[in-house]
Write an enzyme that holds these catalytic residues in place. Structure first.
Site, mmCIF file in Angstrom:
data_model
loop_
_atom_site.group_PDB
_atom_site.id
_atom_site.type_symbol
_atom_site.label_atom_id
_atom_site.label_comp_id
_atom_site.label_asym_id
_atom_site.label_seq_id
_atom_site.Cartn_x
_atom_site.Cartn_y
_atom_site.Cartn_z
ATOM 1 N N ARG A 1 -16.572 20.758 48.761
ATOM 2 C CA ARG A 1 -17.197 21.232 49.990
ATOM 3 C C ARG A 1 -17.767 22.642 49.893
ATOM 4 O O ARG A 1 -18.849 22.907 50.391
ATOM 5 C CB ARG A 1 -16.155 21.190 51.118
ATOM 6 C CG ARG A 1 -15.802 19.782 51.457
ATOM 7 C CD ARG A 1 -14.689 19.691 52.447
ATOM 8 N NE ARG A 1 -14.493 18.288 52.804
ATOM 9 C CZ ARG A 1 -13.556 17.867 53.626
ATOM 10 N NH1 ARG A 1 -12.721 18.714 54.168
ATOM 11 N NH2 ARG A 1 -13.454 16.586 53.899
ATOM 12 N N ARG B 1 -10.091 23.290 50.174
ATOM 13 C CA ARG B 1 -9.393 22.002 50.248
ATOM 14 C C ARG B 1 -10.356 20.876 49.897
ATOM 15 O O ARG B 1 -11.493 20.867 50.328
ATOM 16 C CB ARG B 1 -8.845 21.782 51.657
ATOM 17 C CG ARG B 1 -8.102 20.477 51.824
ATOM 18 C CD ARG B 1 -7.489 20.361 53.199
ATOM 19 N NE ARG B 1 -8.471 20.312 54.264
ATOM 20 C CZ ARG B 1 -9.222 19.239 54.539
ATOM 21 N NH1 ARG B 1 -9.120 18.138 53.827
ATOM 22 N NH2 ARG B 1 -10.086 19.284 55.539
ATOM 23 N N GLY C 1 3.302 17.295 62.910
ATOM 24 C CA GLY C 1 4.287 17.392 63.982
ATOM 25 C C GLY C 1 4.868 16.051 64.387
ATOM 26 O O GLY C 1 6.086 15.881 64.471
ATOM 27 N N SER D 1 -18.584 12.865 58.478
ATOM 28 C CA SER D 1 -17.632 12.740 57.374
ATOM 29 C C SER D 1 -18.255 12.936 55.998
ATOM 30 O O SER D 1 -19.362 12.499 55.713
ATOM 31 C CB SER D 1 -16.994 11.361 57.405
ATOM 32 O OG SER D 1 -16.287 11.153 56.202
ATOM 33 N N LEU E 1 -4.995 15.115 55.597
ATOM 34 C CA LEU E 1 -4.145 14.073 56.170
ATOM 35 C C LEU E 1 -2.933 13.865 55.264
ATOM 36 O O LEU E 1 -1.804 13.719 55.717
ATOM 37 C CB LEU E 1 -4.937 12.773 56.304
ATOM 38 C CG LEU E 1 -6.227 12.856 57.116
ATOM 39 C CD1 LEU E 1 -6.887 11.492 57.226
ATOM 40 C CD2 LEU E 1 -5.947 13.401 58.503
#
Lengths: 249, 644
Positions: B342, B446, B50, B289, B452
């Site tokens: 993941r 993902r 955005g 992380s 990002l």
């Protein structure tokens, strides 16, 4: 554990507020302080009462939304954000005074929620490098010494929560402004506009009604990101040079 | 298969994969710089997608109105991304290329993403790093002053750029600074503490929004020539997730109700390294992380008996000898080891805990830095992960330099979202979805450090071109908010709010949210079965019906009202939950984060069914109809994903 909370309730910016008392039992020491407020709010809602409004969002200590004084200290007794404060930091049966941040440029909206858009307006005044999207050089075309990058990153870690203002007897925003000025002044990309940046951001800070810095370093002591007052020294140096040197680009 | 719906044309440009984006840019319609100020654009959400979109479009000359529910655009949850951002710079000379990033992303997504979009993303990745450095983002540097990289899951090259464990923060503050500059210049009007409650459509096109001012409760309308939804994902449907407390699906869901189709809703990412749940009164989970898996080794005690001893405190983890430890990721996936993607890491953590080898509460595994500290020294580890270690210690009260971390998977990201074509336009003309809010780039899973990348690629480099193409055919004429479509939408919004306030039942909003979350986590979480999903379908429907009869929403609309805000969001999550379950039921295969127990290889890996399920499932509101977009793989041959 048991805990008693004296919480500031204020229905809106024009009404007068007061402290109300809430007692909670069976609190896990592993719960965060805001989870205790969540719990209390569920109770209040089920009783048909207005829940306690407080600012919070990421609950990871990085978004800078949460605020509050606990027993007079911004973000409570340890040097973290309120969301990262856990009940094990308190004693069983302790009485805690919970208030919204008190500073003229942070008017109370409701209960513990304050308006911190004055900080946004300081950034808007010049807290950026004026580049457009596209047409920039390759990222590795300009080396930046590791020490400089690290020091710049120390300053850039500021989360804009306003604890520095809340902790300052003058409600000065110097640490917040210094963090941004220092972050950009240290990097070659930010050097081009350093003179105008520091002057415009400070002018906006004054306009918003933040007080002056008297070097008590209370801000550093309360900053949840450990931002050093040495950045304020750099800010002063930048400001001084911008005033005495002819404008250079 | 449904009848061919022309509206679902993905509009992928012709030509070879690597030429598509250049070809598109060469032929897209343009708006003359002097005419751009005649167009108004609404951007909803101020995260990476955005903020970058609002700033870039304003720089070009469009008038932008930017909305966020937070008190400042800088608070959006992109700020919490820790590890890094991928880019095919090949600064490490280790064999990276645009093609390899593209390939890794397609493979990581288990061949359920659209090739053309992913290739464009890989191409744009390098520009993002250039842009961010120019904005003054203090990325990590080598001693010589050049940019440093680290590795992330699912890749065998080092292509992740980072700023300590605060990469999302720094990238967001970069985009926020660009946005702030445009606010100062008067090209962006910022509306913070505003929530979108409806989309307004006039003559089939998205022409505005209805918003609620979260301070005063005032409902108002805003008109524009196009609307961009950059509102993030819907992981909070599970109640406990790593999303921010305020993250919600409401803007997307209200658009869905107005005709924007929802794609792959069941594709959810469960992140392997989060701090485990500690009790019933928890409101939020915290991520550690993925970058930690560069140096941390994941293990559990070798036998359930040993694990029980550890759980009861009779044995500390340091006391366990090498032979008594099961480094299960290194054992099962020698090639990628602890850096498997993941979904694979999460599922394996679940397996060992199901076998009784979990530690902590039984639902946790160790992430151990002992060997890395021995090898590199504590200072090196501190410089890489200091803030993450501090955060861990703050939350758990344990020192990860001395004892291994306890971690367990948690809901983190949603790959599904509003369906968009190659231009990021939804099925409603003039309505776009960017970043996590759309479905397009990550397939069924993902890879780390690519959220990002996608948010910024969409905002900085895709939408400035594709929006121009749409507007080049659009008259300048503005629609006043007195138009009946706006008036009707406002009335509807107020009606819904009154309905919530009038129920006056006896259960809190959080009660329903928690119940929904528990049900979704149990049956539509890390692993799913037909039986479980069918059970969940009934349960969620019951919950939704009960919510509308028995929820207690206190206070009034004309005030700051947290309870009312939450109630509206949970009402939407309840509907979304049903859709996710429906989607998980129809997808009778396992792929990426969607693991159906009925469909697995003998070794327990996800078993895809390309013959029947190589498609994007695209839903109309109310589960009325599911459309399919078939995925054609021209460059990459789908194979069984292997990280061994």
């Amino acid at each position: 554990m048991k805990i008693t909370l004296k919480i500031w309730r204020q229905s809106n910016s024009s009404e007068k507020g007061n402290f109300q008392t809430y007692s909670l039992e069976d609190i896990s020491p592993d719960s965060s302080f805001l989870e205790v407020l969540d719990l209390l709010n569920v109770r209040l809602e089920e009783e048909g009462k207005d829940p306690i409004h407080f600012d919070h969002d990421c609950r990871e200590g990085i978004c800078g939304t949460c605020s509050l004084y606990i027993n007079g200290r911004p973000h409570g007794p340890s040097q973290t954000t309120t969301c990262q404060l856990h009940m094990r930091s308190f004693k069983d049966g302790e009485l805690l005074w919970v208030e919204p941040w008190r500073a003229k440029p942070f008017p109370v909206i409701k209960d513990l929620v304050v308006d911190r858009n004055s900080l946004d307006r300081i950034i808007q005044a010049g807290g950026y490098v004026s580049v457009r999207t596209g047409g920039v050089p390759d990222a590795n075309s300009l080396p930046v010494g590791q020490d400089l990058a690290e020091e710049s990153m120390d300053a850039a870690s500021c989360i804009g929560c306003g604890a520095c203002v809340a902790s300052c007897k003058n409600a000065s925003a110097m640490l917040f402004v210094a963090a941004k000025v220092s972050h950009l002044a240290l990097l070659p990309q930010g050097k081009v506009e350093r003179q105008s940046r520091v002057q415009e951001m400070i002018a906006q800070m004054d306009k918003e009604g933040f007080g002056s810095c008297t070097n008590t370093a209370a801000c550093e002591a309360e900053c949840p990101k450990n931002i050093s007052v040495s950045h304020i020294a750099r800010l002063n140096r930048e400001f001084f040079l911008a005033k005495i040197l002819p404008e250079t680009k | 298969m449904a009848v061919k719906t022309p509206i679902l044309d993905a509009k992928i440009p012709k030509g070879t994969l690597s030429e598509k984006w250049s070809a598109y840019k060469s032929h897209a319609g343009l708006v003359n710089p002097a005419n751009r100020r005649k167009y108004d654009i609404i951007v909803v959400g101020t995260g990476l997608a955005g903020s970058s979109a609002a700033a870039s479009l304003a720089e070009m000359g469009y008038n932008v109105k930017s909305f966020c529910f937070q008190d400042s655009p800088r608070r959006a949850h992109s700020i919490a991304a820790q590890g890094g951002i991928n880019a095919a710079k090949n600064y490490q000379n280790d064999g990276d290329s645009v093609f390899r990033l593209f390939y890794d992303t397609i493979k990581g997504g288990d061949y359920r993403a659209r090739e053309a979009n992913v290739h464009r993303l890989a191409e744009l990745s390098t520009h993002i790093i250039d842009q961010c450095v120019a904005q003054g983002i203090p990325f990590a540097r080598e001693y010589g002053g050049l940019l440093a990289n680290r590795s992330f899951g699912g890749a065998q090259v080092s292509r992740t750029f980072y700023a300590r464990g605060q990469t999302g923060q720094q990238l967001l503050l970069g985009a926020y600074s660009a946005l702030s500059r445009q606010i100062q210049l008067g090209k962006v009007q910022q509306f913070s503490r505003h929530e979108i409650l409806d989309l307004v459509i006039v003559e089939g096109k998205a022409r505005g929004v209805v918003v609620r001012d979260l301070v005063s409760g005032k409902i108002s309308s805003h008109s524009a020539h196009a609307v961009l939804l950059c509102t993030g994902g819907y992981g909070n449907v599970y109640f406990l997730s790593t999303n921010a407390m305020g993250s919600n699906v409401t803007a997307c869901w209200r658009a869905h109700k107005k005709g924007a189709f929802f794609a792959n809703p069941c594709f959810t990412q469960i992140h392997p390294t989060c701090i485990p749940v500690h009790g019933d009164h928890q409101s939020k989970l915290t991520l550690m992380s993925e970058s930690l898996r560069n140096d941390g080794r994941v293990w559990v005690p070798k036998t359930p008996a040993l694990a029980e001893k550890v759980r009861k405190g009779g044995l500390s983890p340091e006391e366990l000898s090498e032979e008594d430890r099961d480094y299960f990721l290194e054992r099962r996936y020698p090639a990628f080891g602890n850096l498997v993607p993941r979904d694979v890491a999460s599922r394996n953590a679940k397996y060992v805990c199901d076998e009784g080898k979990g530690v902590g509460t039984g639902l946790a595994v160790f992430l151990d830095f002992r060997d890395a500290i021995k090898r590199d020294g504590e200072d090196v580890i501190r410089s890489k992960y200091g803030n993450l270690f501090d955060m861990y210690q703050q939350i758990t009260g344990q020192d990860p330099y001395r004892v291994p971390m306890n971690i367990y998977p948690a809901v983190h990201y949603t790959m599904g979202g509003l369906w968009v074509d190659y231009q990021l336009m939804t099925t409603i003309p003039g309505l776009y979805a960017l970043g996590e809010a759309n479905f397009s780039d990550h397939g069924a899973n993902r890879l780390g450090a690519s959220a990002l990348m996608q948010g910024l690629a969409d905002g900085y480099f895709v939408i400035p071109y594709t929006l121009g193409d749409y507007l080049s055919n659009m008259p300048y004429e503005k629609i006043p908010t007195t138009h009946p479509a706006f008036q009707e939408a406002e009335k509807e919004v107020l009606r819904d709010i009154q309905k919530l306030l009038q129920i006056q039942g006896n259960k809190s909003v959080d009660y329903y949210h928690k119940q929904l979350g528990l049900c979704m986590w149990e049956y539509c979480g890390m692993s799913r079965t037909q039986k479980g999903l069918e059970k969940a379908r009934i349960r969620v429907k019951e919950l939704r019906e009960e919510f509308w009869k028995n929820v207690k929403v206190v206070g009034k609309n004309e005030d700051m009202n947290l309870c009312l805000e939450k109630a509206g969001r949970v009402a939407d999550f309840l509907e979304l939950g049903e859709l996710m379950i429906e989607d998980a039921l129809q997808r009778e295969e396992s792929c990426g984060g969607h693991f159906r127990e009925e469909y697995q290889t003998p070794e327990g890996e996800a078993l895809r069914n390309d013959e029947l399920f190589s498609f994007v499932s695209i839903w109309e509101y109310g589960q009325k109809k599911m459309h399919k977009e078939h995925l054609n793989f021209e460059e990459v041959k789908p194979t069984q994903r292997s990280y061994k």
